[in-house]
Design a protein around this motif. Structure first.
Motif, PDB file in Angstrom:
ATOM      1  N   VAL A   1      12.574   3.108  -4.983  1.00 52.46           N
ATOM      2  CA  VAL A   1      11.488   2.399  -4.313  1.00 52.46           C
ATOM      3  C   VAL A   1      11.888   2.239  -2.848  1.00 52.46           C
ATOM      4  O   VAL A   1      12.955   1.712  -2.552  1.00 52.46           O
ATOM      5  N   VAL A   2      11.032   2.738  -1.955  1.00 51.69           N
ATOM      6  CA  VAL A   2      11.275   2.561  -0.524  1.00 51.69           C
ATOM      7  C   VAL A   2      10.120   1.724   0.041  1.00 51.69           C
ATOM      8  O   VAL A   2       8.959   2.058  -0.152  1.00 51.69           O
TER       9      VAL A   2
ATOM     10  N   ASN B   1       0.836  -1.196   0.000  1.00 52.47           N
ATOM     11  CA  ASN B   1       0.000   0.000   0.000  1.00 52.47           C
ATOM     12  C   ASN B   1       0.869   1.244   0.000  1.00 52.47           C
ATOM     13  O   ASN B   1       1.922   1.275   0.652  1.00 52.47           O
ATOM     14  N   PHE B   2       0.413   2.263  -0.716  1.00 56.14           N
ATOM     15  CA  PHE B   2       1.131   3.535  -0.755  1.00 56.14           C
ATOM     16  C   PHE B   2       1.220   4.120   0.652  1.00 56.14           C
ATOM     17  O   PHE B   2       0.266   4.084   1.420  1.00 56.14           O
TER      18      PHE B   2
ATOM     19  N   VAL C   1       7.261   5.273  -4.148  1.00 54.14           N
ATOM     20  CA  VAL C   1       8.056   5.203  -5.384  1.00 54.14           C
ATOM     21  C   VAL C   1       8.188   6.600  -5.966  1.00 54.14           C
ATOM     22  O   VAL C   1       7.215   7.351  -6.006  1.00 54.14           O
ATOM     23  N   ALA C   2       9.397   6.923  -6.420  1.00 52.44           N
ATOM     24  CA  ALA C   2       9.626   8.213  -7.067  1.00 52.44           C
ATOM     25  C   ALA C   2      10.500   8.022  -8.298  1.00 52.44           C
ATOM     26  O   ALA C   2      11.418   7.198  -8.298  1.00 52.44           O
ATOM     27  N   ILE C   3      10.193   8.798  -9.326  1.00 57.60           N
ATOM     28  CA  ILE C   3      10.954   8.791 -10.573  1.00 57.60           C
ATOM     29  C   ILE C   3      11.763  10.078 -10.646  1.00 57.60           C
ATOM     30  O   ILE C   3      11.280  11.151 -10.300  1.00 57.60           O
ATOM     31  N   GLY C   4      12.985   9.956 -11.109  1.00 55.90           N
ATOM     32  CA  GLY C   4      13.828  11.119 -11.331  1.00 55.90           C
ATOM     33  C   GLY C   4      14.634  10.924 -12.599  1.00 55.90           C
ATOM     34  O   GLY C   4      14.355  10.030 -13.395  1.00 55.90           O
ATOM     35  N   SER C   5      15.626  11.762 -12.762  1.00 58.76           N
ATOM     36  CA  SER C   5      16.518  11.609 -13.906  1.00 58.76           C
ATOM     37  C   SER C   5      17.939  11.451 -13.392  1.00 58.76           C
ATOM     38  O   SER C   5      18.216  11.657 -12.209  1.00 58.76           O
ATOM     39  N   HIS C   6      18.828  11.058 -14.280  1.00 60.87           N
ATOM     40  CA  HIS C   6      20.250  10.959 -13.944  1.00 60.87           C
ATOM     41  C   HIS C   6      21.037  11.524 -15.114  1.00 60.87           C
ATOM     42  O   HIS C   6      20.712  11.232 -16.272  1.00 60.87           O
ATOM     43  N   PRO C   7      22.062  12.346 -14.845  1.00 63.19           N
ATOM     44  CA  PRO C   7      22.774  13.005 -15.937  1.00 63.19           C
ATOM     45  C   PRO C   7      23.463  12.041 -16.900  1.00 63.19           C
ATOM     46  O   PRO C   7      23.656  12.370 -18.067  1.00 63.19           O
ATOM     47  N   THR C   8      23.805  10.852 -16.443  1.00 67.45           N
ATOM     48  CA  THR C   8      24.470   9.876 -17.309  1.00 67.45           C
ATOM     49  C   THR C   8      23.503   8.824 -17.830  1.00 67.45           C
ATOM     50  O   THR C   8      23.531   8.468 -19.001  1.00 67.45           O
TER      51      THR C   8
END
Length: 198
Positions: A193-194, A91-92, A179-186
């Protein structure tokens, strides 16, 4: 009058930026929700995800530096998914989500690799900023663009000798997730996910 036009222009630019940021966050949250759905599908019916593991292997095999390690990890997870019984659905949970967001922002801003953020915080410290958990685990992946590939990368976990990401996602004691989405420079996209228990 000229000042009013300048103020109005600045306001419109700032508003546009806020709308763009809100839109981007909404898109990332939408992807995160699908990731939770896929993860819960795996936990509900583990063997049903085996074809996705094969698709992951075919995708990663084209660029991996260690095909043997990939094949070993794929064989392991397929055997486990065949035998794994259904696990409790996740559950969230708000504190876990906030901690995941913090780490995803750190990855985006600093290009962080691993579980220690730029400020020195680990998953436990990040979660404690928002609430208390009985136990928790964190999984992070980079570069995978679809929810299926993201979950498969955690489960195959060929780059982690302990298979810690796999163990976290298939841990029957965890009942909550953020859960969270991000970016990465490479590597492009990142996913945090926690998981936790009350």
């Amino acid at each position: 009058m000229k000042q009013l036009i300048v103020i109005l222009a600045v306001f419109l630019v700032c508003t546009g930026l806020l709308v763009a940021q809100d839109s981007e966050q909404q898109q990332q949250d939408s992807i995160a929700r699908v990731i939770v759905t896929v993860l819960n599908s795996v936990r509900n019916d583990p063997a049903s995800f085996i074809p996705a593991i094969d698709r992951y292997r075919n995708h990663v095999r084209s660029f991996t530096k260690d095909p043997k390690a990939l094949d070993i990890a794929v064989k392991e997870i397929k055997q486990r998914l065949k035998k794994e019984r259904p696990l409790p659905l996740l559950n969230f949970q708000g504190a876990l989500y906030s901690a995941a967001i913090d780490m995803a922002k750190d990855i985006t801003q600093y290009g962080t690799i691993g579980h220690i953020a730029h400020d020195g915080s680990d998953p436990l410290v990040r979660v404690k900023r928002y609430g208390q958990m009985g136990s928790l685990g964190e999984a992070i992946t980079y570069g995978h663009m679809t929810p299926e590939l993201i979950i498969a990368s955690f489960l195959v976990d060929e780059g982690t000798p302990s298979r810690g990401h796999r163990e976290n996602l298939l841990n029957p004691t965890y009942t909550m997730v953020g859960v969270a989405i991000g970016s990465h420079p490479t590597y492009g996209r990142s996913c945090v996910v926690v998981l936790g228990t009350p």
